[in-house]
Design an enzyme around this catalytic site. Structure first.
Site, mmCIF file in Angstrom:
data_model
loop_
_atom_site.group_PDB
_atom_site.id
_atom_site.type_symbol
_atom_site.label_atom_id
_atom_site.label_comp_id
_atom_site.label_asym_id
_atom_site.label_seq_id
_atom_site.Cartn_x
_atom_site.Cartn_y
_atom_site.Cartn_z
ATOM 1 N N THR A 43 0.829 -1.211 0.000
ATOM 2 C CA THR A 43 0.000 0.000 0.000
ATOM 3 C C THR A 43 0.859 1.256 0.000
ATOM 4 O O THR A 43 0.552 2.236 -0.695
ATOM 5 C CB THR A 43 -0.968 -0.008 1.203
ATOM 6 O OG1 THR A 43 -1.691 -1.244 1.186
ATOM 7 C CG2 THR A 43 -1.959 1.132 1.128
ATOM 8 N N CYS A 44 1.946 1.249 0.745
ATOM 9 C CA CYS A 44 2.839 2.406 0.795
ATOM 10 C C CYS A 44 3.501 2.633 -0.562
ATOM 11 O O CYS A 44 3.691 3.772 -0.995
ATOM 12 C CB CYS A 44 3.898 2.232 1.880
ATOM 13 S SG CYS A 44 3.188 2.163 3.540
ATOM 14 N N THR A 45 3.837 1.541 -1.245
ATOM 15 C CA THR A 45 4.445 1.642 -2.571
ATOM 16 C C THR A 45 3.452 2.243 -3.567
ATOM 17 O O THR A 45 3.814 3.123 -4.354
ATOM 18 C CB THR A 45 4.943 0.258 -3.051
ATOM 19 O OG1 THR A 45 5.918 -0.210 -2.120
ATOM 20 C CG2 THR A 45 5.538 0.325 -4.441
#
Length: 149
Positions: A43-45
């Site tokens: 999700t952060c990517t």
């Protein structure tokens, strides 16, 4: 948590290259600071890549970007290099910056309670005053959320 009308808290942190980033030097341009739980996670990517893909639009709108997580400089460097982000990532292993912004909070996942970073985006004006706080960040459309404000 920092809110609309609050001033950019003073902080210093090391970016992915081990260089010191000082918050006072960020005043003068509109600023987007996005906090994310962990480098190189799915999700952060997606969020960081969405901001990178839309960087020219954000820049055209007058924004400078800065990402912050509790990762080490080495992890930030790996994440930054892997995706060639056009903005700095700050390593905040001590959680000092995270706590100043109020994003280091108690979280619960699958009934387990722990301390972690709440994905949040703060937008500051040229004088360092918080104009918007995006608490429900949608990773796939993070740039649109910033630009629609």
């Amino acid at each position: 948590m920092l809110k609309v009308g609050d001033k950019l808290p003073p902080f210093e942190g090391l970016n992915q290259d081990g260089q010191t980033i000082n918050s006072e030097k960020l005043i003068g341009k509109k600023l987007v600071i996005f906090f994310y739980p962990q480098a190189n996670t799915p999700t952060c990517t997606v969020e960081a890549c969405n901001l990178s893909d839309n960087y020219s639009k954000l820049e055209k709108a007058g924004f400078q970007l800065l990402g912050i997580s509790g990762d080490s400089v080495k992890k930030q460097k790996n994440f930054h290099s892997k995706f060639a982000f056009p903005y700095d990532l700050i390593a905040d292993e001590s959680h000092e910056i995270l706590e100043k912004f109020g994003v280091w909070q108690e979280k619960t996942t699958f009934g387990k309670t722990y301390m972690g970073i709440v994905r949040t985006t703060f937008i500051f004006d040229e004088k360092g005053i918080c104009e918007r706080v995006i608490e429900k960040v949608t990773s796939k459309t993070a740039a649109e959320q910033i630009l629609e404000g």
